[in-house]
Design an enzyme around this catalytic site. Structure first.
Site, mmCIF file in Angstrom:
data_model
loop_
_atom_site.group_PDB
_atom_site.id
_atom_site.type_symbol
_atom_site.label_atom_id
_atom_site.label_comp_id
_atom_site.label_asym_id
_atom_site.label_seq_id
_atom_site.Cartn_x
_atom_site.Cartn_y
_atom_site.Cartn_z
ATOM 1 N N HIS A 43 -2.835 2.259 -5.979
ATOM 2 C CA HIS A 43 -3.613 1.247 -5.801
ATOM 3 C C HIS A 43 -3.728 0.537 -7.030
ATOM 4 C CE1 HIS A 43 -5.351 -0.549 -2.295
ATOM 5 N NE2 HIS A 43 -6.359 -1.311 -3.135
ATOM 6 N N LYS A 57 -2.342 -2.570 7.938
ATOM 7 C CA LYS A 57 -3.786 -2.226 8.553
ATOM 8 C C LYS A 57 -3.545 -2.691 10.106
ATOM 9 C CE LYS A 57 -6.569 -1.377 4.536
ATOM 10 N NZ LYS A 57 -8.038 -1.739 4.095
ATOM 11 N N HIS A 72 -3.571 -9.482 2.972
ATOM 12 C CA HIS A 72 -4.895 -9.281 3.419
ATOM 13 C C HIS A 72 -5.214 -10.327 4.772
ATOM 14 C CE1 HIS A 72 -6.032 -8.204 -0.928
ATOM 15 N NE2 HIS A 72 -5.872 -7.197 -0.442
ATOM 16 N N ARG A 126 0.694 -1.448 0.125
ATOM 17 C CA ARG A 126 0.041 0.006 0.100
ATOM 18 C C ARG A 126 1.013 1.081 0.038
ATOM 19 N NH1 ARG A 126 -1.949 -3.735 3.931
ATOM 20 N NH2 ARG A 126 -3.976 -4.465 3.378
ATOM 21 N N ARG A 186 -0.866 -1.828 -7.226
ATOM 22 C CA ARG A 186 -0.994 -3.111 -6.056
ATOM 23 C C ARG A 186 -1.724 -4.193 -6.924
ATOM 24 N NH1 ARG A 186 -1.302 -4.524 -0.567
ATOM 25 N NH2 ARG A 186 -3.190 -4.931 0.291
ATOM 26 N N TYR A 233 -9.118 -11.087 -7.304
ATOM 27 C CA TYR A 233 -8.097 -11.045 -8.381
ATOM 28 C C TYR A 233 -8.291 -12.095 -9.234
ATOM 29 C CZ TYR A 233 -6.216 -7.135 -5.756
ATOM 30 O OH TYR A 233 -6.051 -5.972 -5.024
#
Length: 311
Positions: free
Chosen positions: A256, A183, A282, A155, A259, A291
């Site tokens: 992004h 995150k 994730h 990110r 990414r 994806y």
């Protein structure tokens, strides 16, 4: 003077920061959404979160998606984000024993059409990576940024938050990998390819010293702006926009985008979806599986274009 509801929101935001280690960006987003929520409750004569009913929460969600009082209705994703903040808040209030039940627990988020991420093809990525002028300090910085974003799938916040010291293990041992904090400060180790390593080394040796001397107070940041301070996320976005224009790409390019492209190209190359999940950081493989839909759509396009009896 703050209402009881606003005071509870402040307590909850402190809980997010201290107890759960949420990132400043996450806390800021929750603060905005919950401020909107408490304002809505006030219009219904409610100033105490413990008095909220399921009907109040449902009405808030409906208000977000309706052009009421002149405000633009939120998109499904934005309304869902706001509801997540409200549900998390009321879950906290219930867990603290302030209420006997959770009025938001049964309120479901709106369903959105499944939009596939936009990924560049390999030729477009190459054109993008070739745009920086590596004869200048700024170009060396931009090349390092682009190569890190595409080379690691990180990110943009994870890249601009890197300090020079974070790169030392990788520079000493190419197999060491790069430690990133995602995150919730969740830590992961990602491998870094030779192109990204060389771009970073060139920036550190030939570019960063020129930017660092512009500030009286040395910054530990890996990527600097021209004033010697840490490169911001907004400035990184600007670098991507400029590179996209220089590469004559007809699609919008953001951090992004790289990414998305990183994940899609790995899966196209045969990588296991759970490996890609770990590389992206994730929490759930479900997030990564979108994806695989991109890859399946790509295969279908190739089939329709190449097979003589496909149509």
């Amino acid at each position: 003077m703050a209402t009881p509801a606003e005071k509870l929101v402040r307590t909850y935001l402190d809980h997010l920061t201290v107890e759960r280690g949420a990132s400043p960006n996450t806390v800021a987003a929750y603060r905005r959404d919950l401020a909107r929520y408490t304002s809505f409750l006030a219009t219904r004569g409610i100033d105490d979160a413990t008095a909220v009913t399921e009907a109040d929460v449902s009405a808030f969600l409906a208000d977000l998606q309706a052009p009421v009082d002149g405000h633009v209705p939120l998109s499904v994703s934005s309304a869902t984000r706001a509801l997540v903040a409200v549900r998390s808040f009321h879950s906290f209030v219930a867990a603290e024993g302030r209420t006997s039940d959770d009025p938001a627990a049964a309120v479901k988020p709106p369903k959105a059409a499944k939009n596939l991420p936009k990924a560049l093809d390999i030729g477009q990525v190459q054109a993008l990576l070739d745009t920086p002028d590596t004869g200048s300090p700024g170009g060396l910085r931009d090349a390092a940024l682009l190569e890190l974003l595409y080379g690691t799938g990180a990110r943009v916040s994870e890249v601009v938050d890197l300090d020079v010291d974070d790169l030392q293990p990788l520079l000493a041992d190419p197999d060491a990998g790069l430690r990133l904090f995602g995150k919730g400060r969740k830590e992961r180790l990602v491998p870094v390819g030779s192109y990204a390593r060389r771009a970073v080394e060139a920036w550190l040796v030939r570019g960063r010293p020129a930017f660092a001397q512009a500030s009286a107070r040395p910054s530990p940041a890996l990527l600097l702006n021209s004033r010697g301070g840490r490169l911001s996320r907004q400035s990184a976005y600007g670098v991507l926009q400029k590179a996209g224009e220089a590469a004559h790409l007809t699609v919008d390019v953001s951090p992004h985008t790289l990414r998305h492209s990183f994940a899609t190209h790995l899966l196209d190359g045969g990588a296991d979806v759970r490996v890609v999940q770990e590389l992206l950081g994730h929490a759930s493989v479900t997030t990564t599986q979108i994806y695989t839909l991109v890859t399946a759509e790509h295969l279908r396009e190739v089939f329709l274009a190449a097979h003589p009896r496909a149509r």
